[in-house]
Design a protein around this motif. Sequence first.
Motif, mmCIF file in Angstrom:
data_model
loop_
_atom_site.group_PDB
_atom_site.id
_atom_site.type_symbol
_atom_site.label_atom_id
_atom_site.label_comp_id
_atom_site.label_asym_id
_atom_site.label_seq_id
_atom_site.Cartn_x
_atom_site.Cartn_y
_atom_site.Cartn_z
ATOM 1 N N ALA A 71 43.963 38.755 16.176
ATOM 2 C CA ALA A 71 44.571 37.653 15.437
ATOM 3 C C ALA A 71 44.206 36.315 16.059
ATOM 4 C CB ALA A 71 46.087 37.826 15.391
ATOM 5 N N THR A 72 44.194 36.243 17.386
ATOM 6 C CA THR A 72 43.819 34.999 18.061
ATOM 7 C C THR A 72 42.358 34.666 17.810
ATOM 8 O OG1 THR A 72 45.463 35.426 19.765
ATOM 9 C CG2 THR A 72 43.742 33.833 20.292
ATOM 10 N N ASN A 86 46.552 33.257 10.600
ATOM 11 C CA ASN A 86 45.814 34.386 11.140
ATOM 12 C C ASN A 86 45.254 35.208 9.993
ATOM 13 O OD1 ASN A 86 47.743 36.545 10.432
ATOM 14 N ND2 ASN A 86 49.040 35.598 11.966
ATOM 15 N N ASN A 143 46.895 41.359 18.802
ATOM 16 C CA ASN A 143 47.050 39.956 19.188
ATOM 17 C C ASN A 143 45.703 39.319 19.500
ATOM 18 O OD1 ASN A 143 49.595 38.755 19.048
ATOM 19 N ND2 ASN A 143 50.327 40.002 20.748
ATOM 20 N N SER A 202 42.050 33.444 14.335
ATOM 21 C CA SER A 202 42.629 32.107 14.181
ATOM 22 C C SER A 202 41.721 31.028 14.751
ATOM 23 C CB SER A 202 43.992 32.034 14.874
ATOM 24 O OG SER A 202 44.902 32.891 14.249
ATOM 25 N N TYR A 241 51.558 31.196 12.704
ATOM 26 C CA TYR A 241 50.460 30.321 12.314
ATOM 27 C C TYR A 241 49.346 31.101 11.642
ATOM 28 C CZ TYR A 241 52.930 26.910 15.041
ATOM 29 O OH TYR A 241 53.888 26.079 15.514
ATOM 30 N N GLY A 275 48.899 39.113 13.200
ATOM 31 C CA GLY A 275 49.950 38.686 14.110
ATOM 32 C C GLY A 275 51.255 39.410 13.842
ATOM 33 N N ASN A 334 50.902 34.008 16.772
ATOM 34 C CA ASN A 334 50.010 34.628 15.796
ATOM 35 C C ASN A 334 50.747 35.043 14.535
ATOM 36 O OD1 ASN A 334 47.589 34.400 17.167
ATOM 37 N ND2 ASN A 334 48.003 36.218 18.368
ATOM 38 N N THR A 335 52.038 35.287 14.639
ATOM 39 C CA THR A 335 52.812 35.649 13.454
ATOM 40 C C THR A 335 53.080 34.432 12.592
ATOM 41 O OG1 THR A 335 53.865 37.418 14.694
ATOM 42 C CG2 THR A 335 54.941 36.737 12.675
#
Length: 94
Positions: free
Chosen positions: A49-50, A8, A46, A53, A6, A13, A3-4
Amino acid sequence: IFNTLYMNFCCLGFVALAFAVKARDRKMSGDVEAARHFSSKARCYNALATAGSVVLPLLLGALIVTGVIHLSKLAQESVGFFTYQFSGSDDEDQ
């Protein structure tokens, strides 16, 4: 880390990674309650962020598809407006 690195939303992330590092440091120092608190925040960020994404690209794709469908229908309806039909009679000349 996924997540950091890619795509988001709002760098969530990175925030999750920061809380995960804080949780690890608190666990190493022996403060288990603070480690649980920071790990809970890291898990929440997380998840956000997921979800961002996954959901935002799907939403963008759906908007593009519906926009293309709408524009194609609009183009089909306006074909008659942009075509000039020649008629066999000369009513305007008389």
